[in-house]
Scaffold this motif. Structure first.
Motif, PDB file in Angstrom:
ATOM      1  N   PHE A  60       0.813  -1.222   0.000  1.00 43.36           N
ATOM      2  CA  PHE A  60       0.000   0.000   0.000  1.00 43.36           C
ATOM      3  C   PHE A  60       0.850   1.277   0.000  1.00 43.36           C
ATOM      4  O   PHE A  60       0.329   2.363   0.229  1.00 43.36           O
ATOM      5  CB  PHE A  60      -0.976  -0.009   1.184  1.00 43.36           C
ATOM      6  CG  PHE A  60      -2.118  -0.967   0.969  1.00 43.36           C
ATOM      7  CD1 PHE A  60      -3.054  -0.740  -0.034  1.00 43.36           C
ATOM      8  CD2 PHE A  60      -2.243  -2.106   1.742  1.00 43.36           C
ATOM      9  CE1 PHE A  60      -4.098  -1.635  -0.257  1.00 43.36           C
ATOM     10  CE2 PHE A  60      -3.282  -3.011   1.537  1.00 43.36           C
ATOM     11  CZ  PHE A  60      -4.213  -2.765   0.525  1.00 43.36           C
TER      12      PHE A  60
ATOM     13  N   ALA B 133     -14.054  -5.961   0.121  1.00 45.60           N
ATOM     14  CA  ALA B 133     -15.328  -5.295  -0.166  1.00 45.60           C
ATOM     15  C   ALA B 133     -16.397  -6.275  -0.641  1.00 45.60           C
ATOM     16  O   ALA B 133     -17.560  -5.886  -0.771  1.00 45.60           O
ATOM     17  CB  ALA B 133     -15.110  -4.230  -1.244  1.00 45.60           C
TER      18      ALA B 133
ATOM     19  N   LEU C 228      -6.716  -7.149  -2.790  1.00 50.04           N
ATOM     20  CA  LEU C 228      -7.051  -6.916  -1.380  1.00 50.04           C
ATOM     21  C   LEU C 228      -8.301  -6.046  -1.265  1.00 50.04           C
ATOM     22  O   LEU C 228      -9.221  -6.349  -0.487  1.00 50.04           O
ATOM     23  CB  LEU C 228      -5.861  -6.267  -0.662  1.00 50.04           C
ATOM     24  CG  LEU C 228      -4.673  -7.217  -0.438  1.00 50.04           C
ATOM     25  CD1 LEU C 228      -3.408  -6.437  -0.111  1.00 50.04           C
ATOM     26  CD2 LEU C 228      -4.978  -8.198   0.687  1.00 50.04           C
ATOM     27  N   GLU C 229      -8.361  -4.977  -2.055  1.00 49.21           N
ATOM     28  CA  GLU C 229      -9.538  -4.104  -1.991  1.00 49.21           C
ATOM     29  C   GLU C 229     -10.784  -4.868  -2.423  1.00 49.21           C
ATOM     30  O   GLU C 229     -11.848  -4.743  -1.816  1.00 49.21           O
ATOM     31  CB  GLU C 229      -9.315  -2.865  -2.867  1.00 49.21           C
ATOM     32  CG  GLU C 229      -8.362  -1.878  -2.196  1.00 49.21           C
ATOM     33  CD  GLU C 229      -7.729  -0.879  -3.163  1.00 49.21           C
ATOM     34  OE1 GLU C 229      -8.031  -0.940  -4.371  1.00 49.21           O
ATOM     35  OE2 GLU C 229      -6.912  -0.068  -2.689  1.00 49.21           O
ATOM     36  N   GLY C 230     -10.645  -5.708  -3.450  1.00 47.60           N
ATOM     37  CA  GLY C 230     -11.793  -6.465  -3.967  1.00 47.60           C
ATOM     38  C   GLY C 230     -12.330  -7.469  -2.965  1.00 47.60           C
ATOM     39  O   GLY C 230     -13.547  -7.529  -2.727  1.00 47.60           O
TER      40      GLY C 230
ATOM     41  N   ARG D 192      -2.991  -4.911  -4.776  1.00 49.09           N
ATOM     42  CA  ARG D 192      -3.863  -3.922  -4.114  1.00 49.09           C
ATOM     43  C   ARG D 192      -5.308  -4.112  -4.553  1.00 49.09           C
ATOM     44  O   ARG D 192      -6.226  -4.090  -3.739  1.00 49.09           O
ATOM     45  CB  ARG D 192      -3.417  -2.497  -4.463  1.00 49.09           C
ATOM     46  CG  ARG D 192      -2.343  -1.951  -3.555  1.00 49.09           C
ATOM     47  CD  ARG D 192      -2.299  -0.421  -3.630  1.00 49.09           C
ATOM     48  NE  ARG D 192      -2.164   0.060  -4.987  1.00 49.09           N
ATOM     49  CZ  ARG D 192      -1.007   0.226  -5.624  1.00 49.09           C
ATOM     50  NH1 ARG D 192       0.127  -0.076  -5.025  1.00 49.09           N
ATOM     51  NH2 ARG D 192      -0.975   0.694  -6.852  1.00 49.09           N
ATOM     52  N   ALA D 193      -5.510  -4.305  -5.855  1.00 51.37           N
ATOM     53  CA  ALA D 193      -6.873  -4.503  -6.365  1.00 51.37           C
ATOM     54  C   ALA D 193      -7.481  -5.778  -5.776  1.00 51.37           C
ATOM     55  O   ALA D 193      -8.678  -5.822  -5.448  1.00 51.37           O
ATOM     56  CB  ALA D 193      -6.851  -4.571  -7.891  1.00 51.37           C
TER      57      ALA D 193
END
Ligand SMILES: C[S@@+](CC[C@H](N)C(=O)[O-])C[C@H]1O[C@@H](n2cnc3c(N)ncnc32)[C@H](O)[C@@H]1O
Length: 228
Positions: free
Chosen positions: A174, A200, A195-197, A192-193
């Motif tokens: 990050f 959420a 982990l964010e995905g 990152r995408a």
């Protein structure tokens, strides 16, 4: 490709070293295969992650594992050992030199025929699988995780678990993009995408266990197709 980020543990080095030297001893042939992998610079799961799986498998008692990234078969043989003779592992590997080495190890040590090695790219093999698994372990190309995870989740039972190794890039995942070496920017962006995905996504429970370079742990809470 050498990735210097992986040489920065997510936890302080003294704690990592403590975990690596105070864990459960591995039985043979796993200890010898682990030592041979370290001697040959073959990237296998670090010993603190071995210990974590030892604890978790003894608590949860899964009986089937789907693995992406066999290398020489160390983690596949570990999972088979931890599940006992009723356990089954399907493991996917694309590199011919690793496939040959894994085939030798499985011929010698998978005496109870618990492990099926599928040779090829996970992107090609995953759509051909039909079984449902208690556990999936993703330990292949980091930039591809986000593309492969929907296919992996299709193959995991509701209530089942997906572990994804090496998601933290030495804790740098990050950091602002300008601080990341150019050739690693793609891996960082995709992790990152990922982990964010997953954090959420309704229908998934996500956490990161800071062992090795970070072990992402997902529970599939609902029967659905996921996309990220
Ligand atoms: C970190 S090693 C696996 C280590 C192994 N899980 C262990 O702990 O014993 C990663 C392996 O994934 C394989 N790999 C990477 N991307 C892949 C893909 N798309 N399909 C199949 N194998 C892949 C590599 O060739 C490499 O052997």
């Amino acid at each position: 490709m050498h990735n210097e980020m992986l040489h920065h543990p997510a936890i302080p080095a003294p704690l990592r070293d403590f975990l690596r030297t105070h864990g459960q001893p591995l039985p043979e042939p796993l200890a010898a295969i682990e030592a041979a992998a370290h001697a040959g610079d073959v990237p296998i799961i670090p010993h603190e992650t071995v210990d974590f799986f030892h604890t978790w498998f003894n608590q949860v008692h899964p009986t089937s594992v789907l693995e992406l990234g066999t290398a020489i078969g160390f983690s596949a043989l570990l999972f088979a050992h931890l599940m006992g003779v009723a356990g089954q592992v399907t493991t996917i590997e694309r590199a011919p030199v690793m496939i040959a080495h894994a085939q030798d190890n499985l011929a010698a040590y998978d005496t109870t025929h618990q492990i099926t090695l599928r040779a090829g790219d996970a992107a090609d093999i995953l759509p051909t699988l039909t079984a449902q698994y208690d556990v999936a372990f993703m330990d292949s190309a980091k930039a591809q995780y986000i593309h492969q995870l929907p296919l992996v989740l299709d193959r995991v039972k509701v209530g089942g678990t997906v572990f994804i190794d090496d998601v933290l890039q030495g804790g740098t995942v990050f950091l602002p993009e300008k601080e990341i070496p150019h050739r690693l920017k793609g891996i960082h962006r995709n992790l990152r995408a990922l982990l964010e995905g997953v954090f959420a996504a309704p229908g998934l429970t996500a956490t990161v266990i800071p062992l090795g370079d970070g072990l992402l742990m997902l529970t599939k809470d609902q029967a659905q197709h996921f996309s990220f």
